[in-house]
Design a protein around this motif. Structure first.
Motif, PDB file in Angstrom:
ATOM      1  N   LYS A   1       3.198  -1.104   4.267  1.00  0.00           N
ATOM      2  CA  LYS A   1       2.826   0.226   3.818  1.00  0.00           C
ATOM      3  C   LYS A   1       4.096   0.989   3.489  1.00  0.00           C
ATOM      4  CE  LYS A   1      -1.522   0.570   6.418  1.00  0.00           C
ATOM      5  NZ  LYS A   1      -2.395   0.781   5.241  1.00  0.00           N
TER       6      LYS A   1
ATOM      7  N   ASP B   1       2.046  -8.067   4.279  1.00  0.00           N
ATOM      8  CA  ASP B   1       1.649  -6.716   3.871  1.00  0.00           C
ATOM      9  C   ASP B   1       2.581  -5.649   4.438  1.00  0.00           C
ATOM     10  OD1 ASP B   1      -0.451  -8.018   2.714  1.00  0.00           O
ATOM     11  OD2 ASP B   1      -1.990  -7.263   4.096  1.00  0.00           O
TER      12      ASP B   1
ATOM     13  N   ASP C   1       0.865  -1.180   0.000  1.00  0.00           N
ATOM     14  CA  ASP C   1       0.000   0.000   0.000  1.00  0.00           C
ATOM     15  C   ASP C   1       0.903   1.232   0.000  1.00  0.00           C
ATOM     16  OD1 ASP C   1      -1.990   1.865   0.278  1.00  0.00           O
ATOM     17  OD2 ASP C   1      -2.497   1.351   2.357  1.00  0.00           O
TER      18      ASP C   1
ATOM     19  N   TYR D   1       1.513   5.215   0.087  1.00  0.00           N
ATOM     20  CA  TYR D   1       0.824   6.416   0.585  1.00  0.00           C
ATOM     21  C   TYR D   1       0.643   7.445  -0.529  1.00  0.00           C
ATOM     22  CZ  TYR D   1      -0.075  10.804   2.982  1.00  0.00           C
ATOM     23  OH  TYR D   1      -0.617  12.012   3.368  1.00  0.00           O
TER      24      TYR D   1
END
Length: 424
Positions: free
Chosen positions: A396, A394, A254, A256
């Motif tokens: 970020k 996962d 993911d 930003y």
């Protein structure tokens, strides 16, 4: 001429496992050949980025009895030479391998070693340990000259006696072929021709065409076969062969997108926010806003604890950019090979990476071009891969540099994966 194979595959595709299996198979083949009266005998020199990988090869190739060189009179090189003379299987680090001497290389050639090189070498750098005034002194005394074709620095001892003095280290590097004079700048280089001393060479990496070692080998006229790896088997490398692996990663990453990407926006063409030169002028003004953004990213976007994140910036600005709640998560931007951060779920890459222009022109003067974007992307990917994405978990990602974020997102895009892989 040694047979050189580049194994170019996405991180996590099993390159080290392939090398370990190859080594263990060679041992079994040697046993079988001796049973049938043949003298086939493989000898391996394995070179890895970090000491923790030394332990892995020792543990997973027990029959090879790998030895890692230890200091003799404070010098690991002496032990390395002794082990080579004995024909032992050796596992060591990039750091020692980069200090190979011509004498050691000649012994390697005589013994017929196979080289397993895990990750490309940092093969060229600015040489900073000799003052300009000292260079002029050495020239005036006739101790150094520059080959007009290769630009190699040549050392010439006085006729009456070998030189022995404060420049002994520089003398040794010159005699070993490590120093070149490029546009009035001294460069240290690892002689690419050393690769030709090996019976066989395997170089394991990702995005090889973006590496300085690739440029170094191309400029030196050293040939190789470019291969990839799929399900434990080698296959010819081709444009986009990593696309399927990249697609598997998409759901785990993911990136930003929001106002905290605006902390360093280009105010004019070619200003390159967050690059080294830009930060020299702007790091003090940037620091308060960057610290605020980092705190917001950690606490409110990613919602992680301090032990869950890793961040990096150029080392000179670490103190200026560190802040409460994330300081201890700093990981040097050139970190490779280590698994120490494989539990980190948030990665913050606060760098706009550009190649050193002096080194870039060193290649261009030899007719070899460097793709600055692809080189920067490959370096950033190696750093991001220290996180738990290496386990398929996962993460970020916060990349405030517009350029670096764009490179990463384009690479990650399944539709663009093929077009962004480097051409052979």
């Amino acid at each position: 001429m040694s047979h050189i194979t580049i194994i170019d595959a996405l991180m996590g595709e099993g390159k080290s496992t392939y090398a370990i299996n190859h080594i263990n198979k060679a041992y079994k083949d040697d046993l079988l050949s001796r049973f049938h009266g043949s003298l086939e005998d493989h000898k391996f020199l394995v070179v890895v980025p970090l000491l923790e990988e030394v332990k892995r090869y020792k543990a997973q190739c027990p029959n090879l009895r790998f030895v890692d060189p230890q200091p003799i009179e404070g010098r690991k090189g002496l032990h390395l030479l002794k082990l080579i003379e004995e024909g032992r299987n050796i596992v060591t680090t990039h750091s020692l391998f980069l200090r190979l001497t011509k004498d050691v290389v000649e012994t390697l050639k005589q013994q017929g070693y196979t080289l397993i090189l895990d990750e490309v070498l940092s093969c060229v750098d600015i040489y900073k340990d000799l003052k300009k005034s000292d260079w002029r002194l050495l020239q005036d005394d006739g101790l150094v000259s520059v080959d007009p074709e290769t630009k190699n620095v040549l050392w010439q001892d006085p006729e009456d006696a070998p030189y022995n003095g404060k420049f002994n280290e520089f003398k040794a590097l010159g005699l070993n072929g490590n120093i070149v004079r490029h546009r009035n700048t001294l460069l240290w280089r690892w002689p690419a021709e050393f690769l030709e001393a090996f019976k066989e060479v395997f170089i394991m990496t990702y995005m090889f065409n973006a590496s300085w070692l690739c440029a170094h080998m191309n400029a030196s006229g050293i040939g190789y076969r470019h291969m990839s790896l799929s399900q434990g088997a080698l296959l010819p490398w081709f444009l986009g062969c990593d696309a399927e692996g990249i697609r598997r990663l998409q759901r785990h990453i993911d990136v930003y997108e929001g106002p905290h990407n605006n902390i360093a926006v280009a105010t004019r063409k070619n200003s390159n926010p967050l690059s080294g030169n830009w930060l020299k002028k702007n790091h003090k003004a940037l620091a308060p806003e960057l610290k605020k953004s980092m705190t917001q990213i950690c606490s409110y976007w990613a919602k992680v604890r301090s032990q869950d994140l890793m961040w990096t910036c150029y080392q000179p600005y670490k103190s200026a950019f560190k802040g409460r709640g994330y300081t201890k998560g700093f990981v040097a931007c050139n970190a490779k090979g280590t698994n120490d951060y494989s539990d980190r779920s948030l990665v913050c890459y606060l760098i706009n990476l550009l190649p050193n222009p002096v080194i870039a022109t060193y290649w261009s003067d030899k007719g070899v071009s460097i793709d600055a974007d692809q080189w920067a992307l490959s370096e950033m990917l190696q750093w991001i891969w220290r996180s738990r994405i290496r386990k398929g978990e996962d993460i970020k990602v916060y990349i405030p540099s517009q350029r670096m974020r764009g490179l990463f997102k384009d690479w990650l895009s399944a539709s663009n994966a093929s077009s962004l892989a480097l051409a052979a």
